[in-house]
Design a protein around this motif. Structure first.
Motif, mmCIF file in Angstrom:
data_model
loop_
_atom_site.group_PDB
_atom_site.id
_atom_site.type_symbol
_atom_site.label_atom_id
_atom_site.label_comp_id
_atom_site.label_asym_id
_atom_site.label_seq_id
_atom_site.Cartn_x
_atom_site.Cartn_y
_atom_site.Cartn_z
ATOM 1 N N ALA A 1 45.854 40.829 51.921
ATOM 2 C CA ALA A 1 45.480 42.135 52.393
ATOM 3 C C ALA A 1 45.501 43.164 51.012
ATOM 4 O O ALA A 1 44.556 43.860 50.784
ATOM 5 C CB ALA A 1 46.526 42.525 53.230
ATOM 6 N N LYS A 2 46.363 42.660 49.942
ATOM 7 C CA LYS A 2 46.407 43.514 48.758
ATOM 8 C C LYS A 2 45.213 43.135 47.986
ATOM 9 O O LYS A 2 44.668 44.094 47.310
ATOM 10 C CB LYS A 2 47.604 43.140 48.029
ATOM 11 N N ARG A 3 44.803 41.798 47.922
ATOM 12 C CA ARG A 3 43.543 41.472 47.070
ATOM 13 C C ARG A 3 42.286 41.852 47.917
ATOM 14 O O ARG A 3 41.618 42.600 47.218
ATOM 15 C CB ARG A 3 43.683 40.037 47.088
ATOM 16 N N GLY A 4 42.590 42.220 49.235
ATOM 17 C CA GLY A 4 41.273 42.684 50.081
ATOM 18 C C GLY A 4 40.973 44.192 49.584
ATOM 19 O O GLY A 4 39.932 44.599 50.092
ATOM 20 N N GLN A 5 41.849 44.872 49.118
ATOM 21 C CA GLN A 5 41.877 46.289 48.769
ATOM 22 C C GLN A 5 41.037 46.785 47.782
ATOM 23 O O GLN A 5 40.654 47.620 47.360
ATOM 24 C CB GLN A 5 43.281 46.836 48.984
ATOM 25 N N LEU A 6 41.021 45.496 46.626
ATOM 26 C CA LEU A 6 40.255 45.636 45.660
ATOM 27 C C LEU A 6 38.686 45.881 45.732
ATOM 28 O O LEU A 6 38.063 45.058 46.659
ATOM 29 C CB LEU A 6 40.372 44.479 44.617
ATOM 30 N N LEU B 1 47.111 33.057 44.789
ATOM 31 C CA LEU B 1 47.037 33.780 45.769
ATOM 32 C C LEU B 1 48.307 34.851 45.271
ATOM 33 O O LEU B 1 48.506 35.971 45.671
ATOM 34 C CB LEU B 1 47.271 33.545 47.271
ATOM 35 N N GLY B 2 49.114 34.279 44.712
ATOM 36 C CA GLY B 2 50.402 34.953 44.094
ATOM 37 C C GLY B 2 50.973 34.029 42.964
ATOM 38 O O GLY B 2 50.950 32.823 42.854
ATOM 39 N N PHE B 3 51.897 34.796 42.058
ATOM 40 C CA PHE B 3 52.369 34.023 40.830
ATOM 41 C C PHE B 3 53.440 34.956 40.404
ATOM 42 O O PHE B 3 53.711 36.019 40.736
ATOM 43 C CB PHE B 3 51.169 34.006 39.817
ATOM 44 N N THR B 4 54.301 34.155 39.750
ATOM 45 C CA THR B 4 55.320 34.705 38.976
ATOM 46 C C THR B 4 54.954 34.577 37.358
ATOM 47 O O THR B 4 54.089 33.682 36.900
ATOM 48 C CB THR B 4 56.762 34.071 39.207
ATOM 49 N N ARG B 5 55.809 35.211 36.644
ATOM 50 C CA ARG B 5 55.650 35.103 35.342
ATOM 51 C C ARG B 5 56.220 33.932 34.911
ATOM 52 O O ARG B 5 55.887 33.359 33.463
ATOM 53 C CB ARG B 5 56.401 36.267 34.467
ATOM 54 N N GLN B 6 56.912 33.025 35.531
ATOM 55 C CA GLN B 6 57.471 31.726 34.975
ATOM 56 C C GLN B 6 56.460 30.543 35.312
ATOM 57 O O GLN B 6 56.648 29.651 35.172
ATOM 58 C CB GLN B 6 58.656 31.515 35.863
ATOM 59 N N ALA C 1 35.092 43.965 36.926
ATOM 60 C CA ALA C 1 35.700 44.333 35.516
ATOM 61 C C ALA C 1 36.822 43.172 35.615
ATOM 62 O O ALA C 1 37.217 42.831 34.271
ATOM 63 C CB ALA C 1 36.516 45.560 35.817
ATOM 64 N N ALA C 2 37.536 42.856 36.584
ATOM 65 C CA ALA C 2 38.616 41.670 36.454
ATOM 66 C C ALA C 2 38.222 40.568 35.792
ATOM 67 O O ALA C 2 38.476 39.797 35.006
ATOM 68 C CB ALA C 2 39.532 41.587 37.621
ATOM 69 N N ALA C 3 36.995 40.214 36.470
ATOM 70 C CA ALA C 3 36.535 38.900 35.937
ATOM 71 C C ALA C 3 36.012 39.025 34.818
ATOM 72 O O ALA C 3 36.008 37.901 33.656
ATOM 73 C CB ALA C 3 35.102 38.595 36.885
ATOM 74 N N TYR D 1 36.224 26.947 39.809
ATOM 75 C CA TYR D 1 36.165 26.879 41.111
ATOM 76 C C TYR D 1 35.193 28.029 41.730
ATOM 77 O O TYR D 1 34.597 28.914 40.991
ATOM 78 C CB TYR D 1 37.570 27.296 41.777
ATOM 79 N N TRP D 2 34.721 27.746 42.988
ATOM 80 C CA TRP D 2 33.713 28.895 43.593
ATOM 81 C C TRP D 2 34.553 29.574 44.500
ATOM 82 O O TRP D 2 35.136 29.115 45.249
ATOM 83 C CB TRP D 2 32.739 27.873 44.412
ATOM 84 N N ALA D 3 34.532 30.901 43.896
ATOM 85 C CA ALA D 3 35.378 31.889 44.531
ATOM 86 C C ALA D 3 35.040 32.002 46.033
ATOM 87 O O ALA D 3 33.879 32.235 46.213
ATOM 88 C CB ALA D 3 35.213 33.421 43.914
ATOM 89 N N SER D 4 35.964 32.311 46.729
ATOM 90 C CA SER D 4 36.052 32.448 48.165
ATOM 91 C C SER D 4 37.002 33.255 48.700
ATOM 92 O O SER D 4 38.210 33.303 48.237
ATOM 93 C CB SER D 4 35.792 31.205 49.072
ATOM 94 N N SER D 5 37.019 33.890 49.745
ATOM 95 C CA SER D 5 38.183 34.695 50.412
ATOM 96 C C SER D 5 38.700 35.535 49.377
ATOM 97 O O SER D 5 39.924 36.027 49.286
ATOM 98 C CB SER D 5 39.108 33.691 50.957
ATOM 99 N N GLY D 6 37.958 36.273 48.685
ATOM 100 C CA GLY D 6 38.267 37.320 47.490
ATOM 101 C C GLY D 6 38.989 36.876 46.491
ATOM 102 O O GLY D 6 39.646 37.742 45.659
ATOM 103 N N GLU D 7 38.785 35.700 46.204
ATOM 104 C CA GLU D 7 39.314 35.003 45.072
ATOM 105 C C GLU D 7 38.621 35.729 43.723
ATOM 106 O O GLU D 7 37.614 36.343 43.849
ATOM 107 C CB GLU D 7 39.317 33.571 44.848
ATOM 108 N N LEU D 8 39.336 35.583 42.707
ATOM 109 C CA LEU D 8 38.660 36.216 41.190
ATOM 110 C C LEU D 8 37.533 35.450 40.906
ATOM 111 O O LEU D 8 37.381 34.113 40.876
ATOM 112 C CB LEU D 8 39.653 36.300 40.162
ATOM 113 N N PRO D 9 36.334 36.050 40.876
ATOM 114 C CA PRO D 9 34.987 35.095 40.673
ATOM 115 C C PRO D 9 35.080 34.723 39.097
ATOM 116 O O PRO D 9 35.528 35.531 38.288
ATOM 117 C CB PRO D 9 34.058 36.135 41.045
#
Length: 193
Positions: A11-16, A121-126, A23-25, A46-54
């Motif tokens: 949902a958060k990614r979908g708000q972009l 989809l999510g990540f940590t700094r580690q 610009a992020a790409a 990868y071939w971006a789908s479901s809102g992934e970074l293109p």
């Protein structure tokens, strides 16, 4: 629960909006290219789908000597990686994602790559990564639990997908680096087992 976290992050990614994603790409492409060795090699995207970074900007600007590869889904939650250029044949896989139509023998195994861009989809700094839940990347790169790069595993996503913490599962494979529109993170080596 990871499923609730996945729903919230989608949902958060979908708000972009489209401009923010493009610009992020652009920013991620510059970051990744600046960290690729001049020697060239094979880079899985990868071939971006479901809102992934293109990644099409990155693919178009890939330095000479680098070969762009796309994942091909195989049985047993395994991925192979097919060298691919714009205009090469594609077919839609069982998830509705385009993938190259090369025979498996013409594809690279994950351990034959120099670097791989892994969707987040999510990540940590580690360097912990939350994917879509299919387990393909974790299963395909499981050998990395026992040995360092190559391939270098670079998680790719939007800065808004960063998490403060993420409980690791025994099968999770850590990232060597994370690239977002805001920064490049070198991640500490971590054993999840």
């Amino acid at each position: 629960m990871r499923q609730d976290l996945r729903r919230d992050l989608k949902a958060k990614r979908g708000q972009l909006n489209a401009a923010e994603k493009m610009a992020a790409a652009e920013a991620v492409a510059l970051r990744v290219i600046s960290h690729l060795p001049d020697t060239g090699g094979t880079l899985a995207g990868y071939w971006a789908s479901s809102g992934e970074l293109p990644l099409h900007i990155l693919q178009m600007r890939l330095p000479a000597g680098w070969i762009w590869c796309l994942p091909v889904v195989r049985p047993g939650r395994q991925l192979l990686f097919a060298p691919w250029r714009a205009g090469d044949d594609l077919a839609t896989n069982q998830y509705g994602i385009p993938e190259p139509t090369l025979e498996p023998g013409a594809c690279l195994r994950p351990d034959e790559l120099d670097a791989a861009l892994v969707p987040l989809l999510g990540f940590t700094r580690q360097g912990r990564r939350l994917g879509m839940g299919g387990g393909y990347y974790d299963a395909s790169f499981a050998f990395r639990k026992a040995k360092p790069a190559p391939p270098m595993l670079i998680g790719v996503g939007f800065a808004c997908q960063e998490l403060d913490a993420l409980d690791a599962q025994p099968w999770d494979i850590g990232m060597d680096a994370i690239a977002t529109e805001r920064e490049w993170l070198d991640c500490p080596a971590e054993e999840y087992g």
